[in-house]
Design a protein around this motif. Structure first.
Motif, short mmCIF file in Angstrom:
data_model
loop_
_atom_site.label_atom_id
_atom_site.label_comp_id
_atom_site.label_asym_id
_atom_site.label_seq_id
_atom_site.Cartn_x
_atom_site.Cartn_y
_atom_site.Cartn_z
N HIS A 134 0.83 -1.20 0.00
CA HIS A 134 0.00 0.00 0.00
C HIS A 134 0.87 1.26 0.00
N TYR A 135 2.02 1.18 0.70
CA TYR A 135 2.97 2.31 0.68
C TYR A 135 3.38 2.63 -0.75
N TRP A 136 3.81 1.60 -1.48
CA TRP A 136 4.26 1.85 -2.86
C TRP A 136 3.10 2.33 -3.72
N HIS A 137 1.92 1.78 -3.48
CA HIS A 137 0.71 2.20 -4.19
C HIS A 137 0.45 3.69 -3.95
N ASN A 138 0.50 4.10 -2.67
CA ASN A 138 0.26 5.52 -2.34
C ASN A 138 1.33 6.42 -2.92
N ARG A 139 2.53 5.91 -3.12
CA ARG A 139 3.62 6.67 -3.71
C ARG A 139 3.60 6.61 -5.24
N GLY A 140 2.57 5.96 -5.79
CA GLY A 140 2.44 5.92 -7.25
C GLY A 140 3.21 4.80 -7.92
N GLN A 141 3.84 3.93 -7.13
CA GLN A 141 4.60 2.82 -7.73
C GLN A 141 3.72 1.56 -7.76
N THR A 142 2.74 1.57 -8.66
CA THR A 142 1.75 0.50 -8.67
C THR A 142 2.28 -0.80 -9.28
N GLY A 143 3.45 -0.75 -9.84
CA GLY A 143 4.03 -1.97 -10.41
C GLY A 143 4.60 -2.90 -9.36
N THR A 303 6.74 0.20 12.45
CA THR A 303 7.28 0.74 11.21
C THR A 303 7.81 2.16 11.40
N THR A 304 8.27 2.75 10.31
CA THR A 304 9.00 4.02 10.37
C THR A 304 8.09 5.22 10.09
N ASP A 305 8.59 6.39 10.36
CA ASP A 305 7.87 7.62 10.04
C ASP A 305 7.64 7.75 8.54
N ASP A 306 8.61 7.30 7.74
CA ASP A 306 8.48 7.42 6.29
C ASP A 306 7.27 6.62 5.80
N ILE A 307 7.12 5.39 6.29
CA ILE A 307 5.98 4.57 5.87
C ILE A 307 4.68 5.24 6.35
N TYR A 308 4.67 5.64 7.61
CA TYR A 308 3.48 6.25 8.20
C TYR A 308 3.04 7.48 7.38
N PHE A 311 0.71 7.37 4.29
CA PHE A 311 -0.72 7.08 4.48
C PHE A 311 -1.47 8.28 5.06
N TYR A 312 -0.74 9.30 5.49
CA TYR A 312 -1.29 10.42 6.25
C TYR A 312 -1.71 11.52 5.29
N ASP A 313 -3.04 11.68 5.12
CA ASP A 313 -3.51 12.69 4.16
C ASP A 313 -5.00 12.96 4.43
N ASP A 314 -5.59 13.86 3.66
CA ASP A 314 -7.02 14.09 3.79
C ASP A 314 -7.79 12.81 3.46
N TYR A 315 -8.87 12.58 4.19
CA TYR A 315 -9.60 11.31 4.07
C TYR A 315 -9.98 11.01 2.62
N ALA A 316 -10.44 12.05 1.92
CA ALA A 316 -10.97 11.86 0.57
C ALA A 316 -9.92 11.34 -0.41
N ARG A 317 -8.65 11.47 -0.05
CA ARG A 317 -7.62 10.95 -0.96
C ARG A 317 -7.48 9.44 -0.83
N LEU A 318 -8.19 8.86 0.13
CA LEU A 318 -8.27 7.41 0.29
C LEU A 318 -6.91 6.72 0.35
N THR A 319 -6.04 7.29 1.16
CA THR A 319 -4.72 6.69 1.33
C THR A 319 -4.58 5.97 2.67
N ALA A 320 -5.64 5.97 3.48
CA ALA A 320 -5.53 5.41 4.83
C ALA A 320 -5.41 3.89 4.80
N PHE A 321 -4.83 3.34 5.84
CA PHE A 321 -4.69 1.89 5.98
C PHE A 321 -5.95 1.37 6.69
N LEU A 322 -6.93 0.94 5.91
CA LEU A 322 -8.23 0.58 6.49
C LEU A 322 -8.25 -0.91 6.87
N HIS A 323 -7.34 -1.27 7.73
CA HIS A 323 -7.20 -2.66 8.18
C HIS A 323 -7.47 -2.70 9.67
#
Ligand SMILES: *Cc1c(COP(=O)(O)O)cnc(C)c1O
Length: 455
Positions: A134-143, A303-308, A311-323
């Motif tokens: 999910h981290y890579w996904h949020n960073r745009g690295q979907t591959g 985990t680290t601050d970088d990973i955290y 995921f930290y953004d406005d809710y509507a950007r849907l980057t949260a870890f919903l687990h």
């Protein structure tokens, strides 16, 4: 139906077999293999209903650190029980989980700053795998969709955790259900050449990891390893140099490193965490088992601050870890964990363990020359003896012979709970074991190996 107030082994076994299905067990074995109902525990000892006792030399599947019914942990749990048993951890919090998280952040390698809780080891691995992806996904690295793990590794039983594991016995049947993982030949030093040091072998085997990373880094989220000891894979061990090289290579290739310290954490490896011996900080560290001193199910993925931050953004950007898991951060379990950490603070446990570990080494040394022992190996408080037909590392008894089971039976008859992994007999005792008790365990193990290898 009414049941006797004072059950005996036989009565409780009969009731058990009518309604239970036990973990990691071919239930038909119990037609000939006695089940042992435990009435109570105290320190390293378990007592059954017929007045027999068993020294828990494997810490009840590696979870117990300071003995059964430890008075300090019991007391802290009683206090917690009168205050708060559990509360939803979304939107709410409580003292025990905050205090525990502060302590874990302080104790684990520098840079691990955030605690995400689950309730068993496998679930903590699932958290790490999903978070990395999910981290890579949020960073745009979907591959990045795949994971790299080592041969002979074990990371749990849920489908994701099973996918990154590599113990055939547990995995093969479920192949069609699993993720497509990249498996790299690992540094397990049992396979080193004669005369080759474990360090040299571990460093040499890293070439396979380097090749895999060169080829697959673009599509890989993370490498997941058990630092220093592959426990379920037969207590196979390797040198810390491998972890140093892995940390450097993961950074260079832009791939996360997940350290599964579920079994080796909390002093088993000789240091509080195995990663310390390599001086590395992983991107994710999974802990469970000893976390609560063997009392209650709890796990955490640090985990680290970088990973955290990813995921930290406005809710509507849907980057949260919903687990989530229902019992995430359970207050009683967190309290047991805090009480366990208090026991680490109250005395120099790691230092005392060094003395116990040296005693184990001394007491087991003569077994290295046994005609049917291929190797005696040790990392901290984990000691393993591997049976082999010709006493070398080049041959193995076929698993169908179930020689470990013979050792198991012999040990039970002599007041010791050993639970061999195939041909590997091991001790991973609670830290409150005495040198005399270690001697007894090893004498029983030695005689058990004699009996199991005499034909
Ligand atoms: C036990 C173990 C797990 C799984 O933990 P559970 O609580 O049994 O799900 C994962 N990784 C390692 C290294 C383990 O030893």
């Amino acid at each position: 139906m009414s049941h006797s107030r004072h059950p005996d082994n036989k009565a409780l076994t009969r009731r058990d077999l009518a309604v239970l299905w036990h973990p990691c067990t071919q239930m038909k074995d119990h037609e000939s293999l006695p089940m042992i109902p435990i009435a109570r525990g105290e320190g390293v000892w378990l007592y059954d209903f017929d007045g027999r006792r068993y020294l828990d030399a494997i810490s009840s599947w590696w979870v117990n650190l300071f003995g059964h019914c430890n008075p300090h942990i019991n007391q802290r749990l009683r206090e917690q029980l009168e205050t708060l048993e559990h509360v939803i951890l979304a939107g709410f919090t409580h003292e025990a989980v905050v205090e525990l998280s502060e302590k874990l952040v302080a104790l684990t390698p520098p840079g691990l700053k955030r605690c995400f809780y689950a309730d068993n080891g496998s679930s903590a691995i699932e958290v790490a795998l999903k978070m990395s992806f999910h981290y890579w996904h949020n960073r745009g690295q979907t591959g990045k969709t795949r994971f790299i793990s080592l041969s002979n590794s074990y990371h749990g039983e849920t489908l994701g955790a099973l996918s990154v594991g590599n113990v055939e016995l547990y995995k093969d049947t479920y192949g069609p259900l699993l993720l497509d993982v990249i498996t790299v030949p690992g540094p397990d030093c049992y396979h080193r050449e004669a005369g080759e040091s474990c360090r040299d072998y571990s460093a040499r085997m890293f070439a396979h990891m380097e090749t895999a990373l060169e080829k697959h880094a673009e599509e890989t989220c993370a490498v997941v390893v058990e630092p220093l000891v592959q426990c379920a894979g037969g207590m196979r061990m390797y040198d810390a140099v491998y972890l140093e090289m892995l940390r450097e290579a993961c950074d260079r290739h832009g791939v996360h490193l997940i350290a599964d310290e579920i079994a080796v954490g909390f002093g088993r490896s000789g240091t509080l965490f195995a990663c310390e011996q390599a001086g590395i900080t992983p991107d994710f560290m999974c802990l469970s088992k000893g976390l609560t001193g063997g009392y209650l199910p709890l796990s955490v993925c640090l985990t680290t601050d970088d990973i955290y931050a990813a995921f930290y953004d406005d809710y509507a950007r849907l980057t949260a870890f919903l687990h989530s898991h229902s019992y995430t951060g359970n207050a009683l379990a967190c309290r047991a964990a805090l009480a366990t950490l208090e026991l680490f603070e109250a005395s120099d446990v790691i230092g005392a363990n060094r003395t116990l570990a040296a005693h184990m080494a001394g007491a087991a040394a003569r077994l290295a020359d046994h005609p049917h022992v291929g190797e005696v190996r040790q990392t901290g408080m984990i000691l393993a003896m591997e049976m082999s037909p010709d006493g070398t590392r080049n041959t193995a008894y076929p698993w169908q012979e179930r020689r470990g089971l013979r050792v198991y039976r012999h040990a039970l008859e002599n007041e010791v709970l050993l639970r061999p992994l195939g041909n590997v007999i091991y001790l991973m005792p609670p830290y409150v074991i005495t040198p005399e008790e270690i001697d007894h365990c090893l004498a029983v193990a030695a005689r058990g190996i004699d009996l199991a290898t005499c034909d």
